[in-house]
Write a protein that holds these residues in place. Structure first.
Motif, PDB file in Angstrom:
ATOM      1  N   TYR A  20      41.598  74.997  37.155  1.00 58.94           N
ATOM      2  CA  TYR A  20      40.863  73.920  37.827  1.00 58.94           C
ATOM      3  C   TYR A  20      41.733  73.327  38.926  1.00 58.94           C
ATOM      4  CZ  TYR A  20      37.441  73.908  34.010  1.00 58.94           C
ATOM      5  OH  TYR A  20      36.458  74.260  33.124  1.00 58.94           O
ATOM      6  N   THR A  21      41.081  72.831  39.942  1.00 61.29           N
ATOM      7  CA  THR A  21      41.791  72.079  40.980  1.00 61.29           C
ATOM      8  C   THR A  21      42.172  70.716  40.401  1.00 61.29           C
ATOM      9  OG1 THR A  21      39.750  71.076  41.762  1.00 61.29           O
ATOM     10  CG2 THR A  21      40.395  73.147  42.808  1.00 61.29           C
ATOM     11  N   GLU A  39      41.445  67.879  41.512  1.00 59.16           N
ATOM     12  CA  GLU A  39      40.250  67.041  41.584  1.00 59.16           C
ATOM     13  C   GLU A  39      39.330  67.287  40.386  1.00 59.16           C
ATOM     14  OE1 GLU A  39      37.953  67.439  45.251  1.00 59.16           O
ATOM     15  OE2 GLU A  39      36.175  66.801  44.154  1.00 59.16           O
ATOM     16  N   LYS A  44      35.744  72.883  44.981  1.00 55.76           N
ATOM     17  CA  LYS A  44      36.098  71.569  44.444  1.00 55.76           C
ATOM     18  C   LYS A  44      36.566  71.681  42.996  1.00 55.76           C
ATOM     19  CE  LYS A  44      34.004  68.052  47.105  1.00 55.76           C
ATOM     20  NZ  LYS A  44      33.125  66.907  47.215  1.00 55.76           N
ATOM     21  N   TYR A  47      37.409  75.143  41.202  1.00 56.53           N
ATOM     22  CA  TYR A  47      38.295  76.257  40.844  1.00 56.53           C
ATOM     23  C   TYR A  47      39.233  76.568  41.998  1.00 56.53           C
ATOM     24  CZ  TYR A  47      34.182  76.715  37.868  1.00 56.53           C
ATOM     25  OH  TYR A  47      33.124  76.452  37.034  1.00 56.53           O
ATOM     26  N   VAL A  48      40.462  76.954  41.669  1.00 51.51           N
ATOM     27  CA  VAL A  48      41.429  77.265  42.730  1.00 51.51           C
ATOM     28  C   VAL A  48      41.024  78.538  43.475  1.00 51.51           C
ATOM     29  CG1 VAL A  48      43.357  76.068  41.656  1.00 51.51           C
ATOM     30  CG2 VAL A  48      42.977  78.489  41.133  1.00 51.51           C
TER      31      VAL A  48
END
Lengths: 331, 275
Positions: free
Chosen positions: A137-138, A140, A280, A282-283
């Motif tokens: 996950y990012t 954010e 927003k 997933y990398v």
């Protein structure tokens, strides 16, 4: 009725059993349309009377292969399975599902009750990234998901119907690529300008216009999003946006762009893949391949009337209120 | 009379006649319908988004306007009058069934399955105030009817007319063409759907035969013959036109109404019920 109960059990996450069942090596990774039934021969899909590639018919994408590759055990670090490995895993999983539950656990359905489908020769449905895992996950998204967990923790498991996941609420099971523990049946219909994917769970028609019309304003969010389709050669490409935030899949945000690709690769198989594009969350993007096999014989799509017999909802809520009373009496 | 005047008169009469004939032809053309759309296999093309645009979901019989059940909604949700869709405007209930219909109608807010977002059944799904889409291919493919209300749908089995393994809310539909009419035989219903908000009902012996006949490219004449020996003394018929939603932007929107019925159905079981 039985399925309603199954639905609630499935949601409760009581059962996460992975029956590995080796089958025809449908890899679902066909580049172009290579006929898996006749190695090396290029398969040419039939077309409808008005010239679109023909995807019509009843299809099933049930599979016991998990979304993500296990990180421990014999499968860690492997992308494919040998036949012996698959058979060993299958018998181990059936034995576990059919065995007695651990002490204090009321148990759940055995292997007879679920339709887990056949396993693929891959160890995960995710084909990209190559490690077979949902990307990180990012920051954010970490923040957003942590805030959602914290908010959820302010309430009990079933303070209200709205606290339950959308599965036992009989609202939706999401789009067909997500799959289920049973009845991952679809029937594809086509008419000039449209492809419609009818999902047995829960009687959803995904109506996909092909006339290049505009999408809907971002504020118009729907449980199944808003889909628009086009042909890329003989492949149907469906782009879906405008997801209701409550329909989040694997942490996705309402800004998710879901890109699905349907390609006939033989008379009885569709190579179905979807890519999750949600920077927003997933990398990097990730892609799932979940082959669809034609349903032959007398099997057909049945009515899945979930809400109409949802006794589980009243049972879960009434049980929670009883627990509240008992807890209050103890204080 | 001068030759010139005669000529003018004759010319005027001829011109008037030509105009009359032309007008007559034009009127004749407008009287005979434009040809219906067809698929490549020659069958009528029923594809599109359709809606009944009548008041039958309130009451399939002729009725006058009346005060709605929610006082707070005043004129916004009162009941519009409407012409009935039942042939002869009479539903041949058995004497004992009339009482049940009256009780249903009196208490429709708590009893009508529509209020709970249950699958609406047939033929009611056709004339609810929501559009539906017909998805038709060439034979031998099945036809899909997809309704906006509750994401309801049903498959019209065209190639493999099968028997339903069990009773269902939307029934089991087998279709065939009778000339330019799509005839759909629907049975295997549960006894829990209604015909309208007036409490008209049926049992699980309901058998519906629908006929979809295109009149113009944008109008289908819909007819449903209702048979249920448990409730009615004889088969009866309803009919109505279905109109195409002609705007290019028309699309079915989601109306997943389960979430709109949850507070009504389960609110009393919440930890802190809403007042």
């Amino acid at each position: 009725m039985r399925k309603t109960v199954l639905a609630s059990i499935g949601v409760a996450g009581a059962v996460v059993t992975l029956a590995w069942w080796m089958s025809a090596p449908l890899t679902g990774q066909a580049q172009g349309a290579t006929n898996p039934d006749k190695a090396g021969e290029k398969y040419v899909a039939p077309h409808t009377a008005w010239g679109d590639p023909d995807l019509q018919g009843q299809w099933n994408s049930q599979t016991s292969t998990p979304l993500e590759r296990p990180q421990s055990g014999t499968l860690a670090g492997k992308d494919t399975l040998s036949e012996e490995e698959a058979e060993g895993l299958e018998s181990a999983n059936i034995a576990r599902a059919d065995g007695p539950p651990p002490a204090g656990d009321p148990g759940t359905y055995n292997s007879f009750w679920f339709d887990r489908g056949k396993g693929l020769s891959r160890t995960s449905l995710i084909t990209d990234p190559p490690d077979g895992r949902v990307p990180a996950y990012t920051p954010e998204a970490e923040q957003r998901l942590a805030a959602a967990r914290a908010e959820r923790a302010t309430r009990g498991p079933a303070d209200s119907y709205a606290d339950l996941p959308i599965w036992p609420r009989c609202i939706t099971r999401g789009w067909n690529g997500i799959g289920s523990n049973y009845s991952s049946n679809t029937q594809i219909f086509q008419s000039p300008g449209y492809v419609v994917i009818l999902q047995e769970l829960i009687h959803e028609s995904r109506i996909i216009p092909l006339d290049k019309r505009d999408g809907l304003p971002a504020r118009v969010q729907q449980w199944l999003g808003v889909s628009r389709g086009r042909w890329d050669g003989d492949t149907l490409v469906v782009e879906t946006r405008n997801f209701d935030p409550r329909a989040s899949y694997r942490g996705s945000s309402p800004e998710l762009l879901l890109v699905e690709r349907f390609t006939r690769v033989s008379p009885d198989a569709i190579d179905y893949q979807f890519t999750m594009h949600d920077p927003k969350t997933y990398v990097k993007d990730w892609t799932v391949a979940r082959p669809m096999r034609r349903e032959t014989g007398k099997i057909t799509i049945f009515e899945y009337a979930c809400h109409e017999g949802n006794y589980a909802m009243e049972g879960i809520l009434a049980g929670a209120r009883l627990e509240d009373k008992e807890a209050a009496a103890k204080r | 009379m001068s030759q010139w005047l005669k000529g003018l008169l004759v010319g005027g009469v001829v011109a008037a006649l030509v105009t009359l004939v032309a007008a007559g032809e034009w009127q004749g053309a407008s009287r005979s319908s434009p040809p219906i759309a067809r698929m490549a296999d020659g069958k009528p093309n029923l594809n599109g988004i359709w809606a009944a645009n009548n008041a039958a979901n309130w009451d399939i019989q002729t009725h006058k306007a009346r005060q709605g059940p929610v006082i707070a909604l005043g004129a916004a949700f009162s009941v519009p009058g409407g012409m009935g869709v039942v042939e002869g405007n009479e539903i041949p209930y058995k004497p004992e069934a009339v009482a049940q219909r009256d009780a249903n109608g009196k208490d429709w807010m708590t009893k009508d399955p529509e209020v709970k977002c249950y699958l609406p059944g047939v033929p009611r799904a056709t004339y609810m105030p929501y559009p539906f889409q017909i998805v038709q291919s060439t034979e031998p493919n099945d036809i899909l009817l997809s309704y906006e209300f509750a994401s309801a749908s049903r498959i019209i089995h065209m190639s493999t007319n099968q028997e339903s393994p069990t009773d269902t809310w939307m029934g089991w539909s087998n279709g065939r063409w009778d000339g330019d009419t799509l005839v759909v035989d629907v049975k295997n219903f549960v006894d829990q759907t209604w015909f309208d908000r007036a409490g008209n009902y049926h049992s699980d012996a309901l058998h519906v035969v629908e006929r979809y006949t295109p009149l113009t490219p944008d109008v289908i004449q819909y007819e449903a013959t209702i048979e249920d020996p448990n409730v009615f003394t004889r088969p009866w018929k309803m009919s109505m036109p279905l109109y195409r939603r002609v705007e290019k932007s028309a699309q079915l929107m989601e109306y997943k109404c389960v979430e709109f019925a949850e507070e009504l159905m389960y609110g009393h079981l919440s930890k802190q019920p809403k007042q």
